[in-house]
Design a protein around this motif. Structure first.
Motif, PDB file in Angstrom:
ATOM      1  N   ILE A   2       0.843  -1.190   0.000  1.00 16.46           N
ATOM      2  CA  ILE A   2       0.000   0.000   0.000  1.00 16.46           C
ATOM      3  C   ILE A   2       0.884   1.248   0.000  1.00 16.46           C
ATOM      4  O   ILE A   2       1.798   1.371   0.826  1.00 16.46           O
ATOM      5  CB  ILE A   2      -0.932   0.030   1.221  1.00 16.46           C
ATOM      6  CG1 ILE A   2      -1.926  -1.145   1.171  1.00 16.46           C
ATOM      7  CG2 ILE A   2      -1.706   1.352   1.292  1.00 16.46           C
ATOM      8  CD1 ILE A   2      -2.839  -1.236   2.381  1.00 16.46           C
ATOM      9  N   LEU A   3       0.603   2.171  -0.902  1.00 14.34           N
ATOM     10  CA  LEU A   3       1.264   3.466  -0.937  1.00 14.34           C
ATOM     11  C   LEU A   3       0.356   4.476  -0.236  1.00 14.34           C
ATOM     12  O   LEU A   3      -0.745   4.756  -0.713  1.00 14.34           O
ATOM     13  CB  LEU A   3       1.520   3.902  -2.382  1.00 14.34           C
ATOM     14  CG  LEU A   3       2.091   5.317  -2.587  1.00 14.34           C
ATOM     15  CD1 LEU A   3       3.470   5.438  -1.946  1.00 14.34           C
ATOM     16  CD2 LEU A   3       2.166   5.657  -4.081  1.00 14.34           C
ATOM     17  N   ASP A   4       0.800   4.990   0.914  1.00 18.47           N
ATOM     18  CA  ASP A   4       0.056   6.021   1.638  1.00 18.47           C
ATOM     19  C   ASP A   4       0.594   7.366   1.174  1.00 18.47           C
ATOM     20  O   ASP A   4       1.675   7.804   1.569  1.00 18.47           O
ATOM     21  CB  ASP A   4       0.239   5.844   3.146  1.00 18.47           C
ATOM     22  CG  ASP A   4      -0.616   6.824   3.959  1.00 18.47           C
ATOM     23  OD1 ASP A   4      -1.325   7.651   3.350  1.00 18.47           O
ATOM     24  OD2 ASP A   4      -0.564   6.752   5.201  1.00 18.47           O
ATOM     25  N   LEU A   5      -0.183   8.020   0.337  1.00 11.43           N
ATOM     26  CA  LEU A   5       0.258   9.222  -0.362  1.00 11.43           C
ATOM     27  C   LEU A   5      -0.141  10.468   0.430  1.00 11.43           C
ATOM     28  O   LEU A   5      -1.313  10.812   0.512  1.00 11.43           O
ATOM     29  CB  LEU A   5      -0.395   9.245  -1.750  1.00 11.43           C
ATOM     30  CG  LEU A   5       0.160  10.181  -2.803  1.00 11.43           C
ATOM     31  CD1 LEU A   5       1.614   9.870  -3.101  1.00 11.43           C
ATOM     32  CD2 LEU A   5      -0.667  10.081  -4.077  1.00 11.43           C
ATOM     33  N   GLY A   6       0.842  11.126   1.038  1.00 13.73           N
ATOM     34  CA  GLY A   6       0.548  12.233   1.935  1.00 13.73           C
ATOM     35  C   GLY A   6       0.150  11.691   3.284  1.00 13.73           C
ATOM     36  O   GLY A   6      -0.965  11.905   3.761  1.00 13.73           O
ATOM     37  N   CYS A   7       1.071  10.987   3.927  1.00  4.14           N
ATOM     38  CA  CYS A   7       0.732  10.195   5.116  1.00  4.14           C
ATOM     39  C   CYS A   7       0.460  11.043   6.356  1.00  4.14           C
ATOM     40  O   CYS A   7      -0.128  10.550   7.318  1.00  4.14           O
ATOM     41  CB  CYS A   7       1.832   9.186   5.402  1.00  4.14           C
ATOM     42  SG  CYS A   7       3.428   9.927   5.853  1.00  4.14           S
ATOM     43  N   GLY A   8       0.887  12.312   6.354  1.00  5.07           N
ATOM     44  CA  GLY A   8       0.584  13.186   7.492  1.00  5.07           C
ATOM     45  C   GLY A   8       1.075  12.634   8.812  1.00  5.07           C
ATOM     46  O   GLY A   8       2.271  12.395   8.995  1.00  5.07           O
ATOM     47  N   SER A   9       0.159  12.396   9.731  1.00  4.03           N
ATOM     48  CA  SER A   9       0.509  11.910  11.067  1.00  4.03           C
ATOM     49  C   SER A   9       0.979  10.460  11.075  1.00  4.03           C
ATOM     50  O   SER A   9       1.479   9.984  12.094  1.00  4.03           O
ATOM     51  CB  SER A   9      -0.706  12.036  11.993  1.00  4.03           C
ATOM     52  OG  SER A   9      -1.750  11.182  11.555  1.00  4.03           O
ATOM     53  N   GLY A  10       0.809   9.760   9.966  1.00  2.00           N
ATOM     54  CA  GLY A  10       1.143   8.340   9.919  1.00  2.00           C
ATOM     55  C   GLY A  10       0.031   7.450  10.431  1.00  2.00           C
ATOM     56  O   GLY A  10       0.174   6.227  10.482  1.00  2.00           O
ATOM     57  N   ARG A  11      -1.096   8.049  10.793  1.00  3.97           N
ATOM     58  CA  ARG A  11      -2.236   7.302  11.347  1.00  3.97           C
ATOM     59  C   ARG A  11      -2.649   6.132  10.469  1.00  3.97           C
ATOM     60  O   ARG A  11      -2.781   4.990  10.939  1.00  3.97           O
ATOM     61  CB  ARG A  11      -3.411   8.272  11.517  1.00  3.97           C
ATOM     62  CG  ARG A  11      -4.740   7.664  11.923  1.00  3.97           C
ATOM     63  CD  ARG A  11      -5.870   8.641  11.628  1.00  3.97           C
ATOM     64  NE  ARG A  11      -5.998   8.895  10.195  1.00  3.97           N
ATOM     65  CZ  ARG A  11      -6.418  10.066   9.688  1.00  3.97           C
ATOM     66  NH1 ARG A  11      -6.743  11.059  10.482  1.00  3.97           N
ATOM     67  NH2 ARG A  11      -6.519  10.212   8.381  1.00  3.97           N
ATOM     68  N   ASP A  12      -2.838   6.398   9.182  1.00  2.43           N
ATOM     69  CA  ASP A  12      -3.343   5.354   8.287  1.00  2.43           C
ATOM     70  C   ASP A  12      -2.252   4.340   7.959  1.00  2.43           C
ATOM     71  O   ASP A  12      -2.523   3.137   7.856  1.00  2.43           O
ATOM     72  CB  ASP A  12      -3.901   5.991   7.014  1.00  2.43           C
ATOM     73  CG  ASP A  12      -4.980   7.023   7.313  1.00  2.43           C
ATOM     74  OD1 ASP A  12      -5.638   6.907   8.368  1.00  2.43           O
ATOM     75  OD2 ASP A  12      -5.150   7.963   6.511  1.00  2.43           O
ATOM     76  N   SER A  13      -1.023   4.809   7.810  1.00  7.16           N
ATOM     77  CA  SER A  13       0.093   3.889   7.568  1.00  7.16           C
ATOM     78  C   SER A  13       0.221   2.891   8.708  1.00  7.16           C
ATOM     79  O   SER A  13       0.406   1.684   8.481  1.00  7.16           O
ATOM     80  CB  SER A  13       1.408   4.669   7.416  1.00  7.16           C
ATOM     81  OG  SER A  13       1.438   5.408   6.231  1.00  7.16           O
ATOM     82  N   MET A  14       0.115   3.394   9.934  1.00  9.55           N
ATOM     83  CA  MET A  14       0.218   2.497  11.088  1.00  9.55           C
ATOM     84  C   MET A  14      -0.935   1.506  11.120  1.00  9.55           C
ATOM     85  O   MET A  14      -0.746   0.325  11.446  1.00  9.55           O
ATOM     86  CB  MET A  14       0.262   3.320  12.377  1.00  9.55           C
ATOM     87  CG  MET A  14       1.584   4.037  12.600  1.00  9.55           C
ATOM     88  SD  MET A  14       1.690   4.876  14.208  1.00  9.55           S
ATOM     89  CE  MET A  14       0.804   6.405  13.863  1.00  9.55           C
ATOM     90  N   HIS A  15      -2.129   1.966  10.775  1.00 10.44           N
ATOM     91  CA  HIS A  15      -3.285   1.063  10.772  1.00 10.44           C
ATOM     92  C   HIS A  15      -3.081  -0.078   9.773  1.00 10.44           C
ATOM     93  O   HIS A  15      -3.262  -1.255  10.121  1.00 10.44           O
ATOM     94  CB  HIS A  15      -4.555   1.836  10.419  1.00 10.44           C
ATOM     95  CG  HIS A  15      -5.771   0.986  10.318  1.00 10.44           C
ATOM     96  ND1 HIS A  15      -6.461   0.529  11.417  1.00 10.44           N
ATOM     97  CD2 HIS A  15      -6.422   0.471   9.230  1.00 10.44           C
ATOM     98  CE1 HIS A  15      -7.480  -0.214  11.030  1.00 10.44           C
ATOM     99  NE2 HIS A  15      -7.483  -0.264   9.704  1.00 10.44           N
TER     100      HIS A  15
END
Length: 211
Positions: free
Chosen positions: A48-61
């Motif tokens: 999964i490419l998290d594009l504009g990950c910001g806080s990393g919330r979704d990447s961590m999920h």
């Protein structure tokens, strides 16, 4: 071409407050349809490419679920704080690969067919409308043939600047025009949701693309 330096400067200057406002927002109403549309493959074989990950919330999920995640943000301040949050909150933070890069940097990378999914939650909204068809084409090249692409924008029909940040809003008509200007054929679904932050009363335009 619109100068994006003010938008980037905002996130670098306000990284701590932005993360505090966003890292614990409940995104389950968006995670589930995204995951439901992923290719039928073992999770460990999905990138999964998290594009504009910001806080990393979704990447961590996604990483906690077992997916391989590549997290991208153009703000070095946000990325450093997101990595620090992952180190505190995750047992296996090495399942996330972090990159400080702009959208145009990413397009130049040799990442063709590398990802089963792209997650662009409230990130492409900082790209001028006239630049979106070419950028979306470039991102679709990075998807596998069975890949999925999710994106979200504030729901409106214009472009504006707020707090020194540039925003490109989206609605049904604007999205149809973009689709006609892209070089890829795909199926898509659109729907509206409410902002999940307690202090916001905004609608969001969600897009799910399947190759």
């Amino acid at each position: 071409m619109i100068n994006q330096s003010n938008t980037l400067a905002f996130y670098n200057s306000n990284a701590h407050s932005f993360i505090e406002q966003t890292i614990d927002v409940n995104m389950s109403l968006l995670y589930q349809p995204f995951i439901d549309n992923l290719p039928v493959r073992p999770i460990s074989n999905q990138n999964i490419l998290d594009l504009g990950c910001g806080s990393g919330r979704d990447s961590m999920h996604f990483a906690n679920l077992g997916f391989n995640v590549t997290a991208i943000d153009s703000s070095s301040a946000l990325l450093d704080l997101a990595k620090a949050a992952a180190q505190k909150r995750m047992d296996y933070q090495d399942t996330i690969e972090w990159h400080c890069a702009t959208f145009q940097d990413i397009i130049q990378k040799n990442w063709q067919r590398q990802f089963t999914a792209i997650w662009a939650c409230a990130s492409l909204l900082h790209v001028p409308y006239k630049e979106l068809p070419e950028l979306i084409d470039g991102l679709l090249h990075m998807l596998t043939d069975d890949g999925v692409f999710y994106a979200s924008f504030k729901y409106s029909d214009n472009e504006h600047v707020k707090d020194n940040r540039f925003f490109c809003d989206m609605n049904e008509k604007r999205w149809e025009t973009i689709k006609q200007k892209t070089n890829h054929e795909f199926k898509d679904k659109i729907w509206l949701t409410n902002d999940q932050r307690a202090d916001r009363d905004e609608k969001w335009f969600n897009i799910m693309i399947k190759r």
